[in-house]
Scaffold this active site. Structure first.
Site, mmCIF file in Angstrom:
data_model
loop_
_atom_site.group_PDB
_atom_site.id
_atom_site.type_symbol
_atom_site.label_atom_id
_atom_site.label_comp_id
_atom_site.label_asym_id
_atom_site.label_seq_id
_atom_site.Cartn_x
_atom_site.Cartn_y
_atom_site.Cartn_z
ATOM 1 N N SER A 50 18.131 0.627 0.121
ATOM 2 C CA SER A 50 17.992 -0.111 -1.141
ATOM 3 C C SER A 50 18.870 0.481 -2.227
ATOM 4 O O SER A 50 19.050 -0.126 -3.274
ATOM 5 C CB SER A 50 16.532 -0.134 -1.585
ATOM 6 O OG SER A 50 15.956 1.125 -1.456
ATOM 7 N N ASN A 86 18.549 -4.905 -7.778
ATOM 8 C CA ASN A 86 18.095 -3.655 -8.399
ATOM 9 C C ASN A 86 18.956 -3.247 -9.583
ATOM 10 O O ASN A 86 18.537 -2.452 -10.416
ATOM 11 C CB ASN A 86 18.051 -2.524 -7.362
ATOM 12 C CG ASN A 86 16.761 -2.582 -6.567
ATOM 13 O OD1 ASN A 86 15.783 -3.193 -7.001
ATOM 14 N ND2 ASN A 86 16.763 -1.971 -5.401
HETATM 15 P P1 NAI Z 1 8.539 3.927 5.232
HETATM 16 O O1 NAI Z 1 8.338 5.310 4.770
HETATM 17 O O2 NAI Z 1 7.408 2.961 5.197
HETATM 18 O O3 NAI Z 1 9.108 3.965 6.743
HETATM 19 C C1 NAI Z 1 10.156 4.776 7.170
HETATM 20 C C2 NAI Z 1 9.943 5.091 8.640
HETATM 21 O O4 NAI Z 1 11.122 5.706 9.132
HETATM 22 C C3 NAI Z 1 8.794 6.057 8.890
HETATM 23 O O5 NAI Z 1 7.919 5.501 9.840
HETATM 24 C C4 NAI Z 1 9.488 7.313 9.406
HETATM 25 O O6 NAI Z 1 8.707 7.999 10.380
HETATM 26 C C5 NAI Z 1 10.743 6.752 10.012
HETATM 27 N N1 NAI Z 1 11.859 7.689 10.072
HETATM 28 C C6 NAI Z 1 12.234 8.607 9.149
HETATM 29 N N2 NAI Z 1 13.341 9.251 9.555
HETATM 30 C C7 NAI Z 1 13.679 8.735 10.772
HETATM 31 C C8 NAI Z 1 14.738 8.981 11.685
HETATM 32 N N3 NAI Z 1 15.671 9.881 11.440
HETATM 33 N N4 NAI Z 1 14.784 8.246 12.809
HETATM 34 C C9 NAI Z 1 13.836 7.310 13.072
HETATM 35 N N5 NAI Z 1 12.810 7.041 12.256
HETATM 36 C C10 NAI Z 1 12.743 7.734 11.100
HETATM 37 O O7 NAI Z 1 9.789 3.376 4.404
HETATM 38 P P2 NAI Z 1 10.159 1.877 4.007
HETATM 39 O O8 NAI Z 1 9.535 1.542 2.710
HETATM 40 O O9 NAI Z 1 9.946 0.991 5.174
HETATM 41 O O10 NAI Z 1 11.731 2.026 3.712
HETATM 42 C C11 NAI Z 1 12.666 2.149 4.748
HETATM 43 C C12 NAI Z 1 14.045 1.849 4.193
HETATM 44 O O11 NAI Z 1 14.053 0.546 3.614
HETATM 45 C C13 NAI Z 1 14.522 2.790 3.103
HETATM 46 O O12 NAI Z 1 15.911 2.957 3.231
HETATM 47 C C14 NAI Z 1 14.180 2.024 1.826
HETATM 48 O O13 NAI Z 1 14.987 2.404 0.741
HETATM 49 C C15 NAI Z 1 14.493 0.610 2.266
HETATM 50 N N6 NAI Z 1 13.813 -0.435 1.499
HETATM 51 C C16 NAI Z 1 12.497 -0.304 1.131
HETATM 52 C C17 NAI Z 1 11.878 -1.315 0.423
HETATM 53 C C18 NAI Z 1 10.442 -1.201 0.039
HETATM 54 O O14 NAI Z 1 9.968 -1.992 -0.811
HETATM 55 N N7 NAI Z 1 9.677 -0.288 0.622
HETATM 56 C C19 NAI Z 1 12.610 -2.543 0.019
HETATM 57 C C20 NAI Z 1 13.956 -2.605 0.520
HETATM 58 C C21 NAI Z 1 14.532 -1.568 1.208
#
Ligand code: NAI
Length: 497
Positions: A123, A194
């Protein structure tokens, strides 16, 4: 020619909020989805949770039993990335950290085929930076979904410096197949949504810092202008920590351009643990009642004994005023060609803001805000000159009511609430287009679908007009003498037409 990725096997990495949502959508449209997470069992646990939430949708007849089965059948949790070597697209949704994302993509290049497209759901991190170090940086693209993924239509398709346009096109087409509305953007801080949304928060925080208006009044007035949520309740919902960190990252990425300066009001809330809804308190308290907007004041009625009532200006708003005054039996005359819109009562005036503060316009003067929704009893901010007599200040709400408004008094300030916020959203959108981040059409689609704005910034510009918007921004800039309010070159050049 772009690749047709529909029905192709996909690897989603990261089984968190976003990754699971992306996997659900892909599976729903017939892609086989391998779901991987570095945390043991996380992918299987995510799938179990997804199954539970989909079952609720079946119970409510929102999806059929067949759809339920098809989605779950298509998602395969895996323990090793190598199990998904046949994937033709990888979508990464892991932790928001540049070096971790970079090393993941470098590892992926040793697993998937040379043709496999690599997409990041980052993001805020530069797509160009994530691609640095890849053997084939041209196949990396941003595919930025919005939360919750199954419901939010917008997908920003982001090209870094090295992204092959055909790769971006393939992702654009896939997003369309998945029922989304994709928009192209160049990788720049905050991408489209954003970045352009920053002033929605920043202007309200500035108004609070200057003690111009309360969060309640700001939210009420912006909701009356058509926003689904006011900025203060929205920041409470997003979480001040998250919102502050996005603002700070856009600020830093722009080399501390004052335009994007974060607010000390918000930093205080973060430092104090008042993170909003999730912590029980932010601008509002969530441990007792819902946000209260009870700011009623006693209003003295408009003085029907006034001798000389003149309506200034023309257009739908003035027509609305006339209807209301006629209905209430006020005798009035009209100056249609006046250079301001509003009402003159025995020489005293209440004018729609053009950016100047009421105090600069005279003594018994008040200004009222931009009105985007003409209709009965719409909440509108107004402010008297600090030189106004007490008698005049007491009369103004009655007159604003007689015109058809529900008046909310704030302190005198340039552009009040709605005009200032909308002008700054337009200004940021204009800068994004000037810098070729995206097209004006993409801006409008992105802001309506990504953050539910009632209209796009260019649609507001179209109805408000370039000259008044530039005049308002110039007034803000003159008043504050700060970089935040400098007019976008895109607007400035067009204002001379
Ligand atoms: P989250 O914390 O819910 O999920 C991230 C997942 O990635 C976790 O389950 C973690 O165990 C896993 N993970 C971490 N490092 C890893 C690796 N090296 N290899 C494999 N798995 C790994 O995070 P979320 O909110 O789903 O965000 C994920 C991405 O999406 C980020 O880049 C965030 O900036 C982006 N994003 C998030 C939004 C939101 O509203 N939460 C909206 C748009 C984009």
């Amino acid at each position: 020619m772009s690749l047709d990725l529909s029905k192709k096997p996909i690897l989603v990495i990261g089984a968190g909020i976003m990754g699971t949502g992306i996997a659900q959508v892909a599976a729903q449209f017939g892609n086989t989805v391998y779901l991987f997470d570095s945390k043991e069992q996380a992918a299987s646990v995510a799938l179990k949770k997804l199954s539970e939430s989909l079952q609720k949708l079946v119970d409510k007849s929102k999806i059929t039993g067949e759809q339920f089965n098809a989605i779950l059948k298509n998602i395969i949790p895996i323990d090793q990335i190598s199990e998904a070597a046949s994937a033709e697209l990888v979508i990464e949704a892991i932790v928001e950290n540049l070096s971790i994302k970079r090393s993941l993509f470098q590892e992926l290049e040793t697993v998937v085929s040379a043709q496999c497209i690599l997409a990041t759901n980052t993001s805020s991190i530069s797509v160009t930076a994530i691609a640095n170090g890849l053997k084939h940086p041209e196949r990396l693209v941003g595919m930025h979904f919005f939360n919750p993924v199954p419901l939010m239509k917008l997908v920003e398709v982001i090209s870094g410096l090295e992204t092959n346009p055909l790769v971006a096109e393939s992702i654009f087409q896939l997003a369309t197949v998945w029922g989304k509305v994709p928009v192209y953007a160049r990788s720049t801080p905050g991408f489209i949504v954003n970045r352009i949304a920053r002033p929605f928060y920043a202007e309200s925080l500035a108004l609070i810092q200057e003690q111009v208006a309360s969060p309640q009044v700001i939210d009420t007035c912006l909701k009356a202008a058509g926003f689904r949520m006011g900025p203060c309740e929205l920041m409470d919902l997003i979480g001040h920590d998250t919102n502050f960190s996005v603002t700070s990252s856009v600020y830093e990425a722009n080399f501390y351009d004052k335009r994007f300066t974060p607010s000390i009001v918000q930093r205080d809330l973060v430092d104090g643990g008042l993170l909003g809804k999730k912590s029980g308190r932010g601008f509002y308290s969530y441990t007792t009642d819902n946000p209260s907007t009870n700011d009623q004041v006693n209003t003295q009625p408009a003085d029907s004994a006034c001798k000389n009532l003149v309506l200034h200006g023309s257009g739908p708003l003035v027509d609305f005023f006339i209807q209301n005054l006629d209905r209430a039996g006020f005798v009035h005359t009209r100056k249609s060609h006046s250079d301001w819109v509003g009402i003159e009562i025995d020489g005293k005036t209440i004018r729609q803001t053009t950016g100047e503060v009421a105090t600069a316009l005279g003594e018994d003067v008040a200004v009222f805000d931009l009105c985007l929704n003409i209709g009965g009893d719409i909440a509108i901010a107004w402010a008297p000159s600090i030189r106004a007599s007490q008698a005049w200040i007491e009369q103004c709400p009655g007159w604003l009511k007689a015109l058809g408004f529900n008046p909310k008094q704030i302190q005198d300030s340039p552009g009040l609430i709605v005009a200032r916020t909308i002008a700054m959203l337009i200004n940021e959108a204009a800068d994004a287009v000037q810098q070729d981040v995206c097209t004006a059409t993409a801006v409008d689609q992105a802001m309506k679908l990504g953050v539910n704005y009632p209209q796009g910034p260019f649609e507001w510009l179209h109805s408000w007009g370039i000259k008044p918007v530039v005049k308002l921004l110039d007034s803000l800039s003159t008043f504050y003498r700060g970089e935040r309010y400098r007019v976008s070159p895109w607007l400035r050049i067009r204002s001379y037409q």
